[in-house]
Design a protein around this motif. Sequence first.
Motif, PDB file in Angstrom:
ATOM      1  N   ARG A  42       0.925  -1.305   0.105  1.00 57.39           N
ATOM      2  CA  ARG A  42      -0.002  -0.006   0.153  1.00 57.39           C
ATOM      3  C   ARG A  42       0.923   1.310  -0.028  1.00 57.39           C
ATOM      4  N   VAL A  43       2.003   1.190   0.132  1.00 55.81           N
ATOM      5  CA  VAL A  43       2.947   2.257   0.424  1.00 55.81           C
ATOM      6  C   VAL A  43       3.399   2.842  -1.013  1.00 55.81           C
ATOM      7  N   GLN A  44       3.601   4.121  -1.200  1.00 57.89           N
ATOM      8  CA  GLN A  44       3.878   4.795  -2.310  1.00 57.89           C
ATOM      9  C   GLN A  44       5.351   4.831  -2.724  1.00 57.89           C
ATOM     10  N   ARG A  45       5.697   5.104  -1.489  1.00 58.91           N
ATOM     11  CA  ARG A  45       7.428   5.042  -1.607  1.00 58.91           C
ATOM     12  C   ARG A  45       8.085   3.830  -0.788  1.00 58.91           C
ATOM     13  N   PRO A  46       8.318   2.910  -1.291  1.00 55.56           N
ATOM     14  CA  PRO A  46       8.944   1.684  -0.891  1.00 55.56           C
ATOM     15  C   PRO A  46       9.957   2.032  -0.396  1.00 55.56           C
ATOM     16  N   ASP A  47      10.989   2.840  -0.591  1.00 56.50           N
ATOM     17  CA  ASP A  47      12.234   2.982  -0.280  1.00 56.50           C
ATOM     18  C   ASP A  47      12.133   3.700   1.184  1.00 56.50           C
ATOM     19  N   SER A  48      11.390   4.906   1.156  1.00 54.54           N
ATOM     20  CA  SER A  48      11.006   5.525   2.528  1.00 54.54           C
ATOM     21  C   SER A  48      10.897   4.370   3.566  1.00 54.54           C
ATOM     22  N   PHE A  49       9.742   3.549   3.281  1.00 55.78           N
ATOM     23  CA  PHE A  49       9.147   2.661   4.067  1.00 55.78           C
ATOM     24  C   PHE A  49      10.225   1.532   4.638  1.00 55.78           C
ATOM     25  N   LEU A  50      10.911   0.843   3.749  1.00 52.01           N
ATOM     26  CA  LEU A  50      11.910   0.241   4.134  1.00 52.01           C
ATOM     27  C   LEU A  50      13.195   0.919   4.969  1.00 52.01           C
ATOM     28  N   PHE A  51      13.428   1.801   4.942  1.00 51.75           N
ATOM     29  CA  PHE A  51      14.549   2.855   5.474  1.00 51.75           C
ATOM     30  C   PHE A  51      13.941   2.970   6.855  1.00 51.75           C
ATOM     31  N   THR A  52      12.447   3.382   6.948  1.00 57.56           N
ATOM     32  CA  THR A  52      11.947   3.596   8.202  1.00 57.56           C
ATOM     33  C   THR A  52      12.085   2.068   9.087  1.00 57.56           C
ATOM     34  N   VAL A  53      11.561   1.157   8.431  1.00 56.74           N
ATOM     35  CA  VAL A  53      11.772  -0.273   9.058  1.00 56.74           C
ATOM     36  C   VAL A  53      13.187  -0.296   9.540  1.00 56.74           C
ATOM     37  N   ALA A  54      14.316   0.070   8.734  1.00 54.07           N
ATOM     38  CA  ALA A  54      15.571  -0.358   9.219  1.00 54.07           C
ATOM     39  C   ALA A  54      15.706   0.584  10.460  1.00 54.07           C
ATOM     40  N   THR A  55      15.415   1.909  10.243  1.00 60.19           N
ATOM     41  CA  THR A  55      15.899   2.712  11.394  1.00 60.19           C
ATOM     42  C   THR A  55      15.053   2.412  12.739  1.00 60.19           C
ATOM     43  N   ASN A  56      14.050   1.786  12.763  1.00 60.34           N
ATOM     44  CA  ASN A  56      13.248   1.142  13.787  1.00 60.34           C
ATOM     45  C   ASN A  56      13.815  -0.010  14.394  1.00 60.34           C
ATOM     46  N   LEU A  57      14.443  -0.867  13.285  1.00 58.31           N
ATOM     47  CA  LEU A  57      15.134  -2.016  13.764  1.00 58.31           C
ATOM     48  C   LEU A  57      16.135  -1.819  14.582  1.00 58.31           C
ATOM     49  N   LEU A  58      16.908  -0.778  14.221  1.00 55.90           N
ATOM     50  CA  LEU A  58      18.111  -0.405  14.843  1.00 55.90           C
ATOM     51  C   LEU A  58      18.072   0.031  16.221  1.00 55.90           C
ATOM     52  N   ARG A  59      16.873   0.816  16.258  1.00 58.49           N
ATOM     53  CA  ARG A  59      16.212   1.630  17.503  1.00 58.49           C
ATOM     54  C   ARG A  59      16.024   0.276  18.481  1.00 58.49           C
ATOM     55  N   ASP A  60      15.119  -0.579  18.152  1.00 60.41           N
ATOM     56  CA  ASP A  60      14.790  -1.718  18.878  1.00 60.41           C
ATOM     57  C   ASP A  60      16.019  -2.419  19.268  1.00 60.41           C
ATOM     58  N   ARG A  61      17.096  -2.905  18.287  1.00 63.61           N
ATOM     59  CA  ARG A  61      18.260  -3.395  18.587  1.00 63.61           C
ATOM     60  C   ARG A  61      18.992  -2.661  19.929  1.00 63.61           C
TER      61      ARG A  61
END
Length: 190
Positions: A70-89
């Motif tokens: 559903r996202v229009q910008r998959p790049d932004s979505f993936l890097f948001t997921v990546a950033t959140n993953l680093l925060r969780d870690r």
Amino acid sequence: MEDLSAAAFARSTANADEAADISPNPARLDSRFRRPLMKFFMRRVRDRQDAEDLTQEVFARALGSGELARVQRPDSFLFTVATNLLRDRHRQAIRRSAAGAPAISAVEPQGPVEDRGPERVLEGYESLQEALAVLNQLPERTRDIFILFQLENVKQKDIASLFGTTQKAVEKHVLKAVTHLARHFGSRRP
């Protein structure tokens, strides 16, 4: 004027087609974003195996969420997921180390203490906030390209591929951002 609108429509349609083309196809997702995600993680964790694991986790979370379609910008979505993953870690590492952390008196400073005084920390924080505020004045695409290039050290050709544009266009966005920052911060010099 109509040509510009047609070009903007073509870009937005291309981005929508790109999102639709990538989201249901894990192989395309991998081929398009593995390298930029690996670079993103390598700059932060500095361990190839950890970066690989984190990249795989981004793909797993993105595909498992159902949001990618559903996202229009998959790049932004993936890097948001990546950033959140680093925060969780990072949070997990803090929780793990809290139990075995040495007493405060046993911790030796890693550099001159006076370099990290409260005034210096506050000054750095305020400068960062001001720079971010100035960057927020830029168009989103220009700001994103500048941050990827200058702060994330992503190569211009990779950014061009990520945004579906030319390397020359990326150079122009970076120049526009640098000029904007220079205009703002240059005016404060005595």
